[in-house]
Design a protein around this motif. Structure first.
Motif, PDB file in Angstrom:
ATOM      1  N   UNK A  72     -32.468 -54.238  17.979  1.00  0.00           N
ATOM      2  CA  UNK A  72     -33.498 -53.588  17.169  1.00  0.00           C
ATOM      3  C   UNK A  72     -33.614 -52.113  17.518  1.00  0.00           C
ATOM      4  N   UNK A  73     -33.569 -51.828  18.822  1.00  0.00           N
ATOM      5  CA  UNK A  73     -33.654 -50.424  19.248  1.00  0.00           C
ATOM      6  C   UNK A  73     -32.441 -49.639  18.760  1.00  0.00           C
ATOM      7  N   UNK A  74     -31.264 -50.261  18.779  1.00  0.00           N
ATOM      8  CA  UNK A  74     -30.058 -49.592  18.299  1.00  0.00           C
ATOM      9  C   UNK A  74     -30.157 -49.290  16.806  1.00  0.00           C
ATOM     10  N   UNK A 119     -35.047 -53.652   5.638  1.00  0.00           N
ATOM     11  CA  UNK A 119     -34.460 -54.842   6.266  1.00  0.00           C
ATOM     12  C   UNK A 119     -34.822 -54.905   7.740  1.00  0.00           C
ATOM     13  N   UNK A 120     -34.864 -53.753   8.388  1.00  0.00           N
ATOM     14  CA  UNK A 120     -35.234 -53.742   9.810  1.00  0.00           C
ATOM     15  C   UNK A 120     -36.684 -54.173   9.986  1.00  0.00           C
ATOM     16  N   UNK A 121     -37.574 -53.661   9.098  1.00  0.00           N
ATOM     17  CA  UNK A 121     -38.985 -54.049   9.193  1.00  0.00           C
ATOM     18  C   UNK A 121     -39.172 -55.546   8.953  1.00  0.00           C
ATOM     19  N   UNK A 127     -31.765 -58.502  10.614  1.00  0.00           N
ATOM     20  CA  UNK A 127     -30.924 -57.637  11.440  1.00  0.00           C
ATOM     21  C   UNK A 127     -29.511 -57.491  10.867  1.00  0.00           C
ATOM     22  N   UNK A 128     -28.932 -58.579  10.412  1.00  0.00           N
ATOM     23  CA  UNK A 128     -27.569 -58.515   9.875  1.00  0.00           C
ATOM     24  C   UNK A 128     -27.522 -57.638   8.623  1.00  0.00           C
ATOM     25  N   UNK A 146     -25.410 -54.086   8.206  1.00  0.00           N
ATOM     26  CA  UNK A 146     -24.425 -53.904   7.135  1.00  0.00           C
ATOM     27  C   UNK A 146     -24.760 -52.680   6.289  1.00  0.00           C
ATOM     28  N   UNK A 147     -26.028 -52.493   5.976  1.00  0.00           N
ATOM     29  CA  UNK A 147     -26.434 -51.331   5.174  1.00  0.00           C
ATOM     30  C   UNK A 147     -26.168 -50.023   5.908  1.00  0.00           C
TER      31      UNK A 147
END
Length: 456
Positions: free
Chosen positions: A262-264, A329-331, A335-336, A340-341
């Motif tokens: 998540x941090x990355x 998507x992150x929110x 994660x996948x 990809x985005x």
């Protein structure tokens, strides 16, 4: 007691011996061994008959009976041990070799039943403890009991040879059985570790729904592991344990890395936003560069760059849209999808960066060759001469495979130089040609070195 009164007692004693033997055949081996002295000691005090020679014949027959009993016990014990080995093999191995072993054991079992029946019949036929035992009867008992003992010993030897032949199969089966319990336990512990890691991640506020679904999918496999190899077979259970172990460890690793992931993603979102903004600024400089190219050089030198400003604008806009989707998507902790985005964003920005840079690089290179084309010409001629010297090293005449492409390189360079004459020379074509000539020469040099290296 007279002989007339003693005969019924002798018959009863003989029947008792047979019942003792039949009873002992179903006893566990240690109990069987403990019971033998009682079963085969006979009943009552022996009486003298026919003098000392008759008693000696009784003793010899009794010794033969004891030896047969010992052989019977050894054969029974060996058969029980071999049965355990066969069961071990069949629990693990379903190959044709294992089936042949089972068939061979069954055949031996029939042979054992046959000689055991002969032994019991011989024991049942002769009461060596009765009064008035005739010498002829004792001699016949000696013969029959000795024969029964010999048959038991012979079959025991066959059983031993058969057991030795099972060595490889049994060793493999025992190895797999030895792996079974540790493998199942490792799989259970891996699942527990994955579950604990997932709980920790969720406690930090992450849903990790995909990981939870994958962990739930392993529950039926754990149930099958708990049901044991007796139901599903040893090879299948070992395979299942290894598969569960791998998947559970992968789950645990992903769960442990989830906060870092998540941090990355957060870092990449910031970085790509910044890069998109910087490219927007750089893309604005492409049009002035194209204007300079159009003013100073022929159309052939810049026509392929005409779409760059518009394409840069389109790419940057698409990249910003994908960044917004990745942020969403992150929110939502997809994660996948977010990863990809962001990869798509990176590809768009890379392509835009290359196109924007190409315009500036084109102007710089054209400026340099327009001021002094000789530098490019001499650089290319040097490469050709260096290759020609290498082709002639140690030879009076060059190899045609090397000479022909080098001669062609000289001709291509001469034509390129000639193309610079005129009012509006195509400097870009000149640069492309000289680069192509140097690549061709480099291939010839590589071929020569490879051939001489192979012949060394």
């Amino acid at each position: 007691m007279t002989a007339t009164h003693a005969r019924p007692q002798a018959k009863a004693g003989g029947g008792s011996v047979v019942r003792d033997v039949l009873t002992l055949m179903v006893l566990p081996v240690p109990l069987l061994a403990a019971a033998l002295p009682v079963a085969f000691a006979g009943g009552g005090t022996r009486r003298w008959f026919g003098g000392r020679g008759g008693e000696n014949q009784r003793a010899e027959a009794q010794a033969a009976k004891d030896a047969a009993a010992a052989a019977f016990v050894e054969l029974d014990s060996a058969q029980r041990d071999l049965l355990i080995s066969i069961e071990t093999i069949t629990a693990v191995d379903s190959t044709s070799r294992a089936r042949q072993a089972v068939e061979g054991f069954a055949a031996l079992g029939r042979r054992i039943d046959e000689v055991s029946h002969g032994y019991i019949t011989a024991v049942d036929a002769h009461d060596l403890d009765r009064d008035g035992l005739e010498p002829a009867v004792a001699a016949r008992a000696l013969t029959e009991l000795t024969k029964a003992k010999d048959e038991l010993v012979r079959v025991k030897a066959e059983l031993d040879r058969f057991a030795q032949g099972l060595g490889p199969l049994l060793g493999s089966a025992e190895t797999q059985l030895a792996r079974l319990a540790p493998a199942v336990e490792r799989a259970r512990q891996a699942l527990l570790g994955a579950s604990n890691s997932l709980d920790a991640v969720r406690a930090s506020g992450m849903r990790a729904d995909d990981l939870a679904a994958r962990l739930a999918a392993l529950a039926p496999e754990l149930t099958r592991l708990n049901q044991g190899a007796g139901r599903h077979g040893v090879p299948e259970t070992l395979q299942r344990a290894d598969q569960v172990l791998r998947e559970a460890e992968a789950l645990r690793t992903e769960a442990d890395r989830l906060p870092e992931r998540a941090a990355e993603i957060d870092r990449r979102l910031v970085s790509l936003r910044t890069r998109a903004q910087a490219l927007t600024t750089r893309a604005g400089s492409v049009e002035p560069v194209l204007s300079e190219l159009r003013r100073r050089f022929s159309a052939a030198c810049w026509q392929d760059l005409q779409p760059v400003p518009e394409q840069a604008t389109v790419n940057i806009r698409r990249a910003e849209e994908k960044i917004a989707e990745a942020s969403k998507a992150r929110d939502e902790q997809r994660w996948a999808d977010a990863t990809a985005l962001l990869s798509t964003v990176r590809a768009l920005l890379n392509a835009t960066d290359e196109a924007v840079s190409a315009a500036g690089d084109r102007l710089q290179r054209l400026d340099a060759v327009a001021k002094d084309p000789q530098q490019e010409i001499q650089r290319t001629r040097f490469a050709i001469r260096d290759a020609q010297r290498l082709a002639m090293a140690g030879r009076n005449t060059p190899d045609p495979r090397h000479a022909l492409p080098l001669d062609d390189a000289v001709s291509r360079l001469d034509r390129s130089v000639a193309g610079l004459e005129g009012r509006h020379p195509d400097y870009w074509h000149f640069l492309i040609e000289t680069e192509a000539v140097r690549r061709s020469v480099a291939r010839v040099v590589s071929d020569i070195r490879e051939e001489r290296g192979a012949g060394a």
